[in-house]
Design an enzyme around this catalytic site. Structure first.
Site, mmCIF file in Angstrom:
data_model
loop_
_atom_site.group_PDB
_atom_site.id
_atom_site.type_symbol
_atom_site.label_atom_id
_atom_site.label_comp_id
_atom_site.label_asym_id
_atom_site.label_seq_id
_atom_site.Cartn_x
_atom_site.Cartn_y
_atom_site.Cartn_z
ATOM 1 N N SER A 175 0.800 -1.222 0.000
ATOM 2 C CA SER A 175 0.000 0.000 0.000
ATOM 3 C C SER A 175 0.833 1.273 0.000
ATOM 4 O O SER A 175 0.349 2.317 -0.441
ATOM 5 C CB SER A 175 -0.972 0.002 1.176
ATOM 6 O OG SER A 175 -0.301 -0.270 2.384
ATOM 7 N N HIS A 203 -5.274 -3.357 -3.061
ATOM 8 C CA HIS A 203 -4.962 -2.384 -4.112
ATOM 9 C C HIS A 203 -4.878 -3.000 -5.500
ATOM 10 O O HIS A 203 -4.575 -2.310 -6.470
ATOM 11 C CB HIS A 203 -3.650 -1.663 -3.790
ATOM 12 C CG HIS A 203 -3.692 -0.929 -2.491
ATOM 13 N ND1 HIS A 203 -4.171 0.349 -2.374
ATOM 14 C CD2 HIS A 203 -3.355 -1.332 -1.242
ATOM 15 C CE1 HIS A 203 -4.099 0.717 -1.097
ATOM 16 N NE2 HIS A 203 -3.623 -0.285 -0.400
ATOM 17 N N LYS A 235 -11.733 0.955 -2.146
ATOM 18 C CA LYS A 235 -10.691 1.573 -2.966
ATOM 19 C C LYS A 235 -11.165 1.607 -4.428
ATOM 20 O O LYS A 235 -12.071 2.351 -4.742
ATOM 21 C CB LYS A 235 -9.376 0.847 -2.725
ATOM 22 C CG LYS A 235 -8.899 1.192 -1.307
ATOM 23 C CD LYS A 235 -7.754 0.413 -0.783
ATOM 24 C CE LYS A 235 -7.416 0.943 0.613
ATOM 25 N NZ LYS A 235 -6.824 -0.057 1.482
HETATM 26 C C1 LIG Z 1 -6.802 -0.070 2.940
HETATM 27 C C2 LIG Z 1 -6.268 -1.416 3.253
HETATM 28 C C3 LIG Z 1 -6.933 -2.252 4.136
HETATM 29 C C4 LIG Z 1 -8.101 -1.790 4.947
HETATM 30 O O1 LIG Z 1 -9.261 -1.776 4.201
HETATM 31 P P1 LIG Z 1 -10.501 -0.895 4.709
HETATM 32 O O2 LIG Z 1 -11.653 -1.433 3.992
HETATM 33 O O3 LIG Z 1 -10.144 0.513 4.360
HETATM 34 O O4 LIG Z 1 -10.581 -1.088 6.191
HETATM 35 C C5 LIG Z 1 -6.454 -3.533 4.295
HETATM 36 N N1 LIG Z 1 -5.363 -3.956 3.646
HETATM 37 C C6 LIG Z 1 -4.659 -3.152 2.819
HETATM 38 C C7 LIG Z 1 -3.448 -3.674 2.130
HETATM 39 C C8 LIG Z 1 -5.087 -1.850 2.618
HETATM 40 O O5 LIG Z 1 -4.391 -1.036 1.833
#
Ligand SMILES: *Cc1c(COP(=O)(O)O)cnc(C)c1O
Length: 392
Positions: A175, A203, A235
């Site tokens: 991330s 992602h 996302k």
């Molecule tokens: C953003 C993210 C999460 C968390 O997801 P949310 O739905 O925002 O709680 C988990 N793992 C990774 C790798 C992330 O980038």
């Protein structure tokens, strides 16, 4: 008594104090932040779907049918038809037998990891894994061994000497760096050492692979290769929530054991309905991904020519390495003075001495948006005294 004021002051002195911006209006590249219009390069809305009219309409159309609130947990009376349909859709989208819809990615990682490993077991976790994976490992009470980022030799050595059940967990796309884990090698290692592989593709979903089906589909990795796939929906998918995909047996197990699934209120069903519409758009509209890739390619070429140090990433996450916290903040502030929003990422989110600007791209960015960013970066280059990428 704990001295909150002193602790906060220490943070400020170290350039680590975090503040929140107040955004008004929908999420899109043109944001209004604390009343000021800014062009944003920091959201995870990679496909520009967070404010898509068809997806909004799917939510509002569903609501008279489903009501608004989730009202109860899935195991009491909250498991709605709309949730079920989304799970069927997610299984098909990822090419897995079945899927389970969680309220957030944070909760999916906490719940899945702590359900699949426990006392006496060993978890192997990449050093750069997301905070929710780190916390899931702690919650599990298993022994945790963190391996150097992407280092398969180190992981192989660690796996060889481990006791109990073995679980390996990794981000698909990291991330904060934007690089992709060596997923095929991980699958082979896990098979050789009888370890369960968990990949968090937060992602990659929507962005990578044919029709945006994610990092695993891009590499042709099946449910047998990677038994536990986690994805998030807040996302690229543009809505909210997360999912786990894998065998029916795995889902049955998680429904019994994943505490963050069991002891929380179900998501509003209209969000599930909207997510189904988003998945249809993601499958159908390759043009979003091709536009995104062309923005990323152009950014990498031009930013390197300006002497900025980038990371080996082909994803929408394109960090500009800065190093110290103050320079990262200074660069971020200088860009903001030019009307651009690019967040400085500092420890503990990234390792000490690796502060950076995390530039992210969205299919909703235009060529002109990219040109504005590059022009501003050209003017701000002197703010960071880091050797240029060419000089290294
Ligand atoms: C953003 C993210 C999460 C968390 O997801 P949310 O739905 O925002 O709680 C988990 N793992 C990774 C790798 C992330 O980038």
């Amino acid at each position: 008594m704990r001295d909150f004021a002193a602790e906060l002051e220490n943070r400020k002195q170290a350039g680590l104090y975090r503040t929140r911006r107040l955004i008004s209006g929908p999420q899109q590249p043109a944001l209004v932040s604390d009343g000021v219009p800014l062009l944003s390069f920091c959201s995870n809305d990679y496909l520009g779907l967070a404010n898509h009219p068809d997806i909004i309409r799917a939510a509002t159309d569903a609501m008279p049918e489903t009501g608004l609130g989730g009202a109860a947990s899935h195991l009491i009376c909250g498991h709605h038809d709309a949730h079920h349909q989304l799970e069927v859709r997610l299984a098909a989208f990822t090419g897995r037998s079945s899927a389970l819809f969680f309220s957030t990615g944070y909760m999916a990682n906490m719940g899945v990891i702590s359900a699949l490993a426990g006392r006496g077991d060993t978890i192997f976790s990449d050093r750069l894994n997301h905070a929710s994976i780190v916390d899931g490992c702690i919650l599990s009470r298993a022994r945790v061994r963190r391996y150097p980022h992407g280092d398969m030799d180190a992981l192989a050595d660690m796996l060889a000497g481990a006791d109990g059940h073995k679980l390996v967990v990794t981000d698909g796309v990291f991330s904060m760096d934007g690089d992709i884990a060596p997923l095929s090698e991980l699958a082979a290692l896990c098979r050789a050492h009888d370890a369960l592989l968990v990949v968090d593709d937060a992602h990659g979903v929507g962005v990578l692979g044919p029709q945006g089906r994610g990092s695993l589909t891009e590499l042709g990795l099946s449910e047998e290769d990677v038994p536990v796939l986690i994805g998030t929906l807040g996302k690229a998918v543009g809505t909210s929530g997360a999912f786990v995909a894998g065998s029916q047996l795995l889902m049955d197990y998680l429904v019994q054991k994943a505490r963050t699934y069991i002891y929380t209120t179900a998501m509003p069903p209209a969000i599930a309905a909207a997510t189904c519409t988003s998945l249809e758009l993601i499958e159908r509209e390759d043009n979003r991904r091709s536009h995104l890739q062309s923005l990323i390619g152009e950014f990498r070429r031009q930013a390197s020519l300006l002497g900025y140090e980038l990371m080996p990433s082909r994803t929408p996450i394109q960090p500009i390495m800065v190093g110290d916290n103050w320079s990262a903040l200074a660069l971020s502030q200088a860009l903001e003075a030019k009307g651009l929003m690019v967040t400085a990422i500092r420890p503990p989110t990234v390792p000490e001495g690796q502060a950076r600007l995390r530039v992210t791209f969205s299919a909703a960015h235009s060529r002109e948006d990219l040109s504005r960013l590059l022009a501003a970066l050209a003017e701000c280059r002197s703010l960071i005294n880091r050797p240029s990428a060419e000089a290294v």
